[in-house]
Design a protein around this motif. Structure first.
Motif, mmCIF file in Angstrom:
data_model
loop_
_atom_site.group_PDB
_atom_site.id
_atom_site.type_symbol
_atom_site.label_atom_id
_atom_site.label_comp_id
_atom_site.label_asym_id
_atom_site.label_seq_id
_atom_site.Cartn_x
_atom_site.Cartn_y
_atom_site.Cartn_z
ATOM 1 N N GLY A 1 -6.824 -3.738 -15.701
ATOM 2 C CA GLY A 1 -6.452 -2.581 -14.892
ATOM 3 C C GLY A 1 -6.376 -2.886 -13.410
ATOM 4 N N GLU A 2 -7.222 -3.803 -12.934
ATOM 5 C CA GLU A 2 -7.234 -4.167 -11.516
ATOM 6 C C GLU A 2 -5.935 -4.836 -11.074
ATOM 7 N N THR B 1 -10.748 -7.118 -14.707
ATOM 8 C CA THR B 1 -10.139 -6.365 -15.802
ATOM 9 C C THR B 1 -8.625 -6.354 -15.623
ATOM 10 N N ARG C 1 -2.718 -4.664 -12.630
ATOM 11 C CA ARG C 1 -1.415 -4.169 -13.102
ATOM 12 C C ARG C 1 -0.408 -4.122 -11.957
ATOM 13 N N CYS D 1 3.120 -1.692 -15.309
ATOM 14 C CA CYS D 1 1.913 -1.791 -16.136
ATOM 15 C C CYS D 1 1.577 -3.236 -16.477
ATOM 16 N N ASP E 1 0.720 -2.486 -21.433
ATOM 17 C CA ASP E 1 0.489 -1.056 -21.266
ATOM 18 C C ASP E 1 -0.363 -0.502 -22.407
ATOM 19 N N LYS F 1 -6.347 -1.190 -22.826
ATOM 20 C CA LYS F 1 -7.135 -0.312 -21.959
ATOM 21 C C LYS F 1 -7.447 -0.991 -20.627
ATOM 22 N N ASN F 2 -7.521 -0.207 -19.587
ATOM 23 C CA ASN F 2 -7.721 -0.738 -18.237
ATOM 24 C C ASN F 2 -8.997 -1.545 -18.085
ATOM 25 N N ASP F 3 -10.034 -1.206 -18.854
ATOM 26 C CA ASP F 3 -11.313 -1.894 -18.685
ATOM 27 C C ASP F 3 -11.429 -3.173 -19.522
#
Length: 285
Positions: free
Chosen positions: A158-159, A156, A161, A110, A24, A27-29
């Motif tokens: 973020g894709e 990434t 989680r 997350c 968590d 960062k998502n990227d």
């Protein structure tokens, strides 16, 4: 005399410190292949005696302490996937592993969990279906939103989680998960003894893979475990985990590149945390 529990090595059932939501803080990227991920080798192999046992923490406890890659060897038997270490059944099924993983992700959406599946021991000739078909049937009973639907690694973090990313280490007609060939792997496991020469040989192989520059679209995967008739997994882990802990401590702040996935036997909670802290975290423990 109790089981050993140290920063780098733990044979108890209760890890000392949790690392529940460490992803968590990324960062998502963040590119997925540029992560440092702690993992366990033969993650639920608890039975068969000291020559076969690879871990002591229950699976959910592994997730709580920060493990995000698990290694699940499966025997295809009677249209199901039974977790084995060689010929020894470990008293659980792949569907149980998936259930525990989904439970953890429901609680901590997350996070991302990678599950490596390989073919172990002999198949039952009366299955009537391929291992691929059996696996697809098992996966069909779990929520789609908890499974990474592609046969390549996420671009990434973020894709992915809240999802399980399957890593497929067996041949099929069609890929079910991310092919094992996606990783740059060091998994030389035979360690003849715990004498200096043999331990150094194992450690040098692991260290070379850790220092390997990441290749495009590939991720380093380093197994630090080892065993033989002359060296039980616990004994090898005690030596190698100590070297890994010292290596990570010595390179802390000096190494800008990710380590990839580090798969261990009997890791200590602070060793797991040390791997986690090599990521680009918004704050560190």
């Amino acid at each position: 005399m109790g089981a050993a529990q140290r920063k780098e090595y733990d044979r108890t059932k209760h890890p000392t410190v949790p690392n529940l939501k460490w992803m968590d803080r990324i960062k998502n990227d963040q590119p997925f292949t540029e992560l440092s991920i702690p993992g366990t080798h033969q993650s639920v192999c608890f039975h068969g005696g000291p020559g076969y046992q690879s871990q002591s923490w229950p699976l959910y406890s592994q997730y709580e302490v920060g493990i995000r890659f698990v290694d699940i060897p499966c025997r295809h038997f009677k249209r199901d996937l039974h977790v084995h270490n060689a010929h020894i059944y470990q008293g659980t099924l792949l569907r149980d592993i998936l259930s525990t993983s989904v439970q953890f992700l429901d609680n901590y959406p997350c996070e991302v969990i990678l599950i490596k599946i390989n073919k172990e021991f002999s198949e039952d000739n009366n299955n009537g279906q391929s291992m691929e078909e059996t696996l697809r049937g098992i996966l069909g009973s779990f929520p789609e939103n908890r499974l990474w639907p592609y046969t390549y690694l996420p671009n990434t973090i973020g894709e992915a989680r809240g999802r399980i990313v399957l890593v497929q280490d067996f041949d099929t007609g069609r890929d079910v998960g991310v092919p094992y060939s996606t990783f740059h792997v060091e998994d030389h496991w035979h360690v003849a003894s715990v004498l200096h020469h043999d331990i150094e040989g194992k450690w040098n192989r692991a260290r070379r893979n850790l220092n390997q520059d990441p290749q495009p679209l590939k991720m380093n995967l380093t197994f630090t475990n080892g065993c033989s008739a002359g060296a039980y997994p616990t004994a090898v882990a005690e030596h190698i985990n100590t070297k890994l802990f010292a290596f990570l401590k010595d390179t802390r702040g000096k190494n800008p590149k990710p380590w990839g996935i580090i798969c261990m036997d009997f890791p200590g909670a602070e060793l797991v945390r040390m791997i986690i802290n090599t990521n680009k975290l918004e704050y560190k423990y």
